[in-house]
Scaffold this motif. Structure first.
Motif, PDB file in Angstrom:
ATOM      1  N   GLU A 142       3.341   1.513  -5.266  1.00 35.77           N
ATOM      2  CA  GLU A 142       2.389   0.525  -4.754  1.00 35.77           C
ATOM      3  C   GLU A 142       2.205  -0.609  -5.753  1.00 35.77           C
ATOM      4  O   GLU A 142       2.054  -0.391  -6.953  1.00 35.77           O
ATOM      5  N   SER A 194      -1.833  11.527  -3.702  1.00 35.00           N
ATOM      6  CA  SER A 194      -1.726  11.560  -2.243  1.00 35.00           C
ATOM      7  C   SER A 194      -3.034  11.175  -1.568  1.00 35.00           C
ATOM      8  O   SER A 194      -3.047  10.627  -0.471  1.00 35.00           O
ATOM      9  N   CYS A 250       1.637   3.678   4.667  1.00 39.43           N
ATOM     10  CA  CYS A 250       2.038   2.677   3.675  1.00 39.43           C
ATOM     11  C   CYS A 250       2.243   1.346   4.390  1.00 39.43           C
ATOM     12  O   CYS A 250       2.386   1.291   5.614  1.00 39.43           O
ATOM     13  N   HIS A 281      -1.828   8.910   5.244  1.00 36.97           N
ATOM     14  CA  HIS A 281      -0.378   8.918   5.023  1.00 36.97           C
ATOM     15  C   HIS A 281       0.264   7.645   5.563  1.00 36.97           C
ATOM     16  O   HIS A 281       1.280   7.686   6.249  1.00 36.97           O
ATOM     17  N   VAL A 323      -3.494   7.442  -0.656  1.00 36.41           N
ATOM     18  CA  VAL A 323      -2.813   6.906   0.524  1.00 36.41           C
ATOM     19  C   VAL A 323      -3.522   7.453   1.755  1.00 36.41           C
ATOM     20  O   VAL A 323      -3.276   8.566   2.187  1.00 36.41           O
ATOM     21  N   LYS A 333       0.840  -1.188   0.000  1.00 34.29           N
ATOM     22  CA  LYS A 333       0.000   0.000   0.000  1.00 34.29           C
ATOM     23  C   LYS A 333       0.877   1.241   0.000  1.00 34.29           C
ATOM     24  O   LYS A 333       1.863   1.313   0.734  1.00 34.29           O
ATOM     25  N   GLY A 334       0.527   2.224  -0.832  1.00 39.54           N
ATOM     26  CA  GLY A 334       1.264   3.478  -0.873  1.00 39.54           C
ATOM     27  C   GLY A 334       2.586   3.370  -1.614  1.00 39.54           C
ATOM     28  O   GLY A 334       2.955   2.318  -2.136  1.00 39.54           O
ATOM     29  N   ASP A 335       3.330   4.471  -1.670  1.00 34.52           N
ATOM     30  CA  ASP A 335       4.652   4.528  -2.297  1.00 34.52           C
ATOM     31  C   ASP A 335       5.697   4.769  -1.215  1.00 34.52           C
ATOM     32  O   ASP A 335       5.484   5.567  -0.299  1.00 34.52           O
ATOM     33  N   PHE A 371       8.225   6.749   3.986  1.00 37.40           N
ATOM     34  CA  PHE A 371       7.076   7.273   3.235  1.00 37.40           C
ATOM     35  C   PHE A 371       7.573   8.181   2.119  1.00 37.40           C
ATOM     36  O   PHE A 371       8.425   9.043   2.336  1.00 37.40           O
TER      37      PHE A 371
END
Length: 715
Positions: free
Chosen positions: A616, A658, A666, A664, A661, A557-559, A638
């Motif tokens: 992700e 953004s 990940c 905030h 996510v 999940k997320g970058d 993050f």
């Protein structure tokens, strides 16, 4: 929204030159394509040696659209510009096309390519890709998109038929061979010098023309971004149309395109562990060929398989003896369509006793092993029957089903099994035959049906009493010779008869809880949460220089940004306070910070690898050869989207990214290992750090070699 299309590789078992002779017969008009009214040559160029021939045509099309729409648009015909670049020396033909009509409202690009087959120079390959972007069209954008896609797919289907039609026409005229291009005879030395200069000038003009994608009259033929390029990669990476038909079945052109595009994305992000094409296709079918939705559930499933090592379950896990004796289910030949047949005598099975003796996790693991065996049998039957078989048939006998089977913990275990199977084995159930359903069955069906996908539910056939023996019954789906004996058939069925599990085998609730926890957490991978301002860090102590640190992680999940640091002194252990600055616990995994806030880069610690940005869904494998002993810190941080350089305001794309996510946060799933210097031999390529964790689902792929010191993210 931009619609894209990518074809598989279509193979003509004819030489390139003969295919070109057939292709040229499509012009100036083609009776096999009614919408193709006419074409005019706008520009034409031939190199002096005859090797390069570039021709630009203006094509007139009569689109099959409602008369009202044509009247509103104010046109009867649509015009396209097509540029064909034939290189007889290289034996290639590149075709670029774009719309001239409504070019400010609708942007259409197409790129086609004829090339020589990489393994047989007497065969010809064809690929095409296209994109459609409707900016605005008098409020009829959706209608125009549907019309365009319908027209395009119908023409794609006809493409190969048209070439084969003209090949037959050539054969009827006695033309079965067209000689290859050969250089012209060598002239005298003075003539040769002059000719070479002219050819060099011509070649330069051709290269400039191709590079700038400009028409011979100087008008641009495409937007600055250029037409969509064909699929990247070696020929072995691409799908052949004949292979798709033989092993995957009949797909529409758009379904083929979805398969190829999702496969390309997986090659870029999960290199070394690409699921087999039939498995990718299952996820696409489960989401009606919506690529984004299929990609999402597939990535979740691949991460789940990797975390729980499902690929190795048939080799590393043996079912307990209780299951072998009392689980009344097993494989039994195949149905009339060639699908593997699984027989489950649910009415004879003591579900309460099995749950009390084994626990929920052991039952789940056994069902997973059954599904893995089903995938293997589908592959075998595909080879045996010579047609694609990607699902199995399940025959469930409910004779003996009673209220005991509705025991709450047993139903809970059943619902969890259904949930896991639905998420990770989509479109594997071809048909479910439920026989001898008793009166209590509607109660069970009411409990479980909400958890079953609509597509799966449509495959259920339910028979009460002996209805399965009549017309439309079992004989319609299973050959008489293999109907099990307990259903009045002639075939002896080796499926265990089930029966009550002895209470002496029951285990206490505490024992079952410990066993479930052990099976549930039995994995080499760890999960961690990464927050904005709170990276996750792990410490690796190296005693001997030249040791090798290897890692394998998935960005769930997320970058994130992945860093590796070296320090001569050990960081302070993280605080026990779960809400403190050094340690955060969360349902999705732990979060540990080791680098103290007072530490300074260059003095207390130093970076030994360039930062690696990981998106992700990406799977990252890599290794680092340590140069010094000491403490190495692997950090997942993050990734904040950079603001636009021209202004301090964030870009729209950055804001949208953004928002994806939430909070905030990940999540990563990782595994690390240290190989001692005494155990390491040879170059970094011997580590095979992109080795697949999805062995049972992965096709043969070549691992990418690693540099002496580096990380590999499959993009």
């Amino acid at each position: 929204m931009v619609q894209k299309y990518q074809s598989p590789v279509r193979v003509y078992k004819h030489p390139f030159e003969l295919i070109m002779a057939a292709y040229e017969r499509r012009f100036p008009t083609c009776p096999l394509i009614p919408m193709f009214v006419d074409s005019d040559t706008v520009n034409e160029f031939k190199s002096e040696d005859g090797a390069v021939h570039i021709i630009e045509r203006r094509c007139k099309l009569d689109i099959d659209a409602p008369r009202l729409l044509k009247k509103i648009a104010g046109v009867d015909y649509v015009y396209f510009v097509q540029k064909n670049s034939l290189n007889s020396r290289e034996r290639t033909l590149h075709i670029e096309a774009h719309n001239e009509t409504f070019s400010n409202r609708v942007i259409i690009h197409e790129h086609c390519c004829y090339t020589v087959h990489p393994e047989n120079e007497d065969w010809t390959c064809f690929e095409q890709s296209a994109s459609l972007d409707i900016k605005s069209f008098f409020g009829f954008e959706s209608t125009v998109e549907k019309i365009a896609m319908k027209q395009y797919t119908s023409n794609i289907k006809k493409g190969k038929e048209i070439i084969e039609y003209y090949l037959r026409q050539l054969e009827e005229e006695g033309i079965t061979f067209v000689p290859r291009w050969t250089p012209p005879p060598i002239a005298s030395s003075s003539e040769t010098t002059s000719s070479c200069k002219k050819q060099a000038a011509s070649s330069a003009a051709v290269v400039s023309d191709a590079a700038q994608a400009e028409g011979l009259g100087g008008e641009p033929l495409s937007s600055p971004s250029g037409p969509p390029e064909p699929a990247a990669g070696t020929p072995e990476d691409k799908l052949d149309a004949d292979y798709i038909k033989r092993y995957l079945g009949d797909l529409t052109p758009l379904q083929e395109s979805c398969l190829i595009r999702l496969r390309q994305w997986l090659q870029e992000t999960h290199k070394g562990k690409i699921p087999k094409d039939e498995h990718i296709l299952r996820f696409l079918r489960a989401r009606d060929f919506n690529i984004d939705k299929a990609r999402e559930i597939m990535c979740q499933s691949l991460t789940w398989r990797k975390q729980h090592q499902v690929d190795y379950i048939l080799d590393t896990w043996s079912p307990p003896q209780v299951l072998q004796d009392y689980y009344a289910g097993g494989w039994h030949h195949h149905d009339k369509d060639g699908r593997p047949l699984y027989v489950l005598r649910l009415g004879q099975m003591d579900t309460k006793g099995l749950v009390r003796a084994l626990g929920e996790e052991a039952l789940l693991r056994y069902v997973l092993s059954i599904n893995e065996e089903g995938l293997r049998r589908c592959e075998e039957n595909t080879k045996v029957f010579g047609r694609p078989i990607s699902s199995w048939t399940c025959l469930v006998d409910l004779e003996g089903l009673n209220m005991r089977h509705l025991w709450r913990p047993g139903v809970k275990a059943l619902l969890r099994i259904i949930e896991v199977v639905e998420a990770n084995y989509p479109e594997t159930l071809g048909r479910l035959l439920i026989l001898r359903a008793p009166r209590v069955f509607p109660v069970l069906w009411t409990l479980v049906s909400p958890f079953i996908d609509d597509n799966t539910r449509r495959k259920f056939l339910i028979y009460a009493g002996n209805d399965y023996q009549g017309p439309g019954g079992l004989l319609d789906y299973i050959d008489k010779e293999i109907i099990p004996d307990f259903l009045s058939g002639e075939c002896m069925c080796e499926v265990p008869e089930g029966g009550l599990v002895p209470k002496s085998l029951y285990r206490t609730a505490e024992e079952l809880e410990n066993e479930d926890l052990k099976l549930c957490t039995e994995t080499i991978y760890q999960s961690a949460s990464v927050f904005k301002g709170a990276p996750h860090e792990i410490l690796i102590q190296i005693v001997d220089a030249s040791s090798v640190i290897t890692w394998d992680f998935d960005v769930c999940k997320g970058d994130i940004v992945f860093n590796i640091y070296h320090s001569k002194r050990s960081p302070q252990p993280p605080k026990k306070d779960s809400l403190g600055a050094h340690s955060i616990t969360s349902p999705g995994g732990n979060n540990v910070q080791l680098i103290d806030r007072v530490w300074q880069p260059g003095r207390d610690y130093s970076m030994v690898e360039s930062p690696l940005i990981c998106k992700e869904g990406e799977s990252v494998q890599g290794s680092h050869v340590t140069r010094w002993p000491g403490f190495y810190i692997l950090q997942w941080k993050f990734h904040s989207m950079p603001a636009c350089a021209a202004t301090n305001l964030p870009r729209v794309d950055d804001v949208l990214a953004s928002l994806q996510v939430s909070s905030h946060k990940c999540k990563v799933m990782y595994y690390t290992e240290v190989i001692g210097s005494e155990d390491f031999r040879g170059s970094m390529t011997s580590l095979e750090s992109s080795h697949s964790g999805f062995s049972q689902l992965s096709a043969a792929t070549t691992s990418s070699s690693q540099s002496h010191c580096g990380s590999m993210v499959s993009r």
